[in-house]
Design an enzyme around this catalytic site. Structure first.
Site, PDB file in Angstrom:
ATOM      1  N   LYS A 163      12.927   3.910 -12.328  1.00 18.80           N
ATOM      2  CA  LYS A 163      12.535   4.517 -11.063  1.00 18.80           C
ATOM      3  C   LYS A 163      13.596   5.497 -10.577  1.00 18.80           C
ATOM      4  O   LYS A 163      13.274   6.580 -10.066  1.00 18.80           O
ATOM      5  CB  LYS A 163      12.290   3.425 -10.014  1.00 18.80           C
ATOM      6  CG  LYS A 163      11.699   3.915  -8.716  1.00 18.80           C
ATOM      7  CD  LYS A 163      11.475   2.772  -7.739  1.00 18.80           C
ATOM      8  CE  LYS A 163      10.349   1.865  -8.135  1.00 18.80           C
ATOM      9  NZ  LYS A 163       9.969   0.925  -7.032  1.00 18.80           N
ATOM     10  N   ASP A 200       8.076   1.890  -2.602  1.00 16.25           N
ATOM     11  CA  ASP A 200       7.476   0.671  -3.106  1.00 16.25           C
ATOM     12  C   ASP A 200       6.204   1.088  -3.825  1.00 16.25           C
ATOM     13  O   ASP A 200       5.474   1.967  -3.340  1.00 16.25           O
ATOM     14  CB  ASP A 200       7.166  -0.327  -1.993  1.00 16.25           C
ATOM     15  CG  ASP A 200       6.895  -1.721  -2.543  1.00 16.25           C
ATOM     16  OD1 ASP A 200       7.694  -2.191  -3.375  1.00 16.25           O
ATOM     17  OD2 ASP A 200       5.903  -2.351  -2.143  1.00 16.25           O
ATOM     18  N   HIS A 258       1.427   8.506  -9.738  1.00 15.03           N
ATOM     19  CA  HIS A 258       1.347   8.186  -8.320  1.00 15.03           C
ATOM     20  C   HIS A 258       2.628   8.595  -7.586  1.00 15.03           C
ATOM     21  O   HIS A 258       2.580   9.054  -6.445  1.00 15.03           O
ATOM     22  CB  HIS A 258       1.107   6.690  -8.141  1.00 15.03           C
ATOM     23  CG  HIS A 258       2.025   5.818  -8.935  1.00 15.03           C
ATOM     24  ND1 HIS A 258       2.161   5.924 -10.300  1.00 15.03           N
ATOM     25  CD2 HIS A 258       2.867   4.818  -8.563  1.00 15.03           C
ATOM     26  CE1 HIS A 258       3.037   5.035 -10.733  1.00 15.03           C
ATOM     27  NE2 HIS A 258       3.485   4.364  -9.705  1.00 15.03           N
TER      28      HIS A 258
END
Length: 199
Positions: free
Chosen positions: A14, A75, A183
């Site tokens: 990430k 998140d 996303h």
């Protein structure tokens, strides 16, 4: 720290994506970028929010309090459309609890016998938080979860998710293709627009 941005994640995959999107959208040019290794003994926040947005803000608020830096956290996870938001905000925690992503996938497909894929959607919520700043955005990609991993790239559930506009899982795509169709890309795209608009 003046003009410092802390990337609030301990997930190395990430973190690399955060850095890519910041550079891709030319964000925070006048900021010094830090990750969690720049600080000692920060610990981890308790993510007890009810939505992806809640948990992104909880992370940013926790690290802001610990460091006084502007913080960017997110998140993310996926939702199987017919399973009432499962695994949702517990996407990563379910994998840790059950012993890996494949175990979560296996559980999902016990509820869909004779199917090799099910409709799902990947979500990402980002929160940027400072002493006087707050900005929240979300992005999503519809697609399918498959029952067996395909591909070797990416991380997490990337080998199990096929976005609706592709026949490849995120893990079968080359790195840049995945980065520009995920996303998280959608969320950073909205973030860049809001920053440019000064909101």
């Amino acid at each position: 720290m003046k003009n410092s941005l802390l990337l609030g994640t301990s997930n190395s995959g990430k973190l690399q994506e955060f850095i890519f999107y910041i550079e891709h959208f030319s964000l925070f040019k006048n900021f010094q970028i830090h990750d969690l290794t720049s600080f000692k003994d920060l610990g981890e926040p308790i993510e007890d929010g009810k939505t992806f947005g809640d948990n992104a803000e909880i992370k940013s608020r926790y690290f802001l309090k610990k460091t006084n830096c502007l913080v960017l956290s997110d998140d993310s996870g996926f939702i199987v459309n017919d399973l009432k938001n499962y695994p949702g905000i517990n996407t990563a925690r379910e994998a840790r609890k059950m012993g890996g992503e494949q175990k979560v996938i296996d559980l999902i497909f016990t509820k869909f016998e004779n199917l090799n894929y099910v409709d799902a959607c990947f979500f990402c919520s980002i929160c940027i938080l400072g002493k006087e700043e707050k900005l929240s955005v979300s992005g999503s990609i519809p697609g399918f979860i498959i029952n067996e991993r395909r591909g070797i790239n990416g991380f997490g559930y990337d080998p199990y998710f096929i976005p609706g506009n592709s026949d490849k899982t995120f893990a079968e795509m080359d790195k840049k293709q995945k980065l520009l169709s995920s996303h998280r890309f959608k969320a950073f795209e909205k973030l860049s627009t809001q920053i440019l608009q000064g909101n």
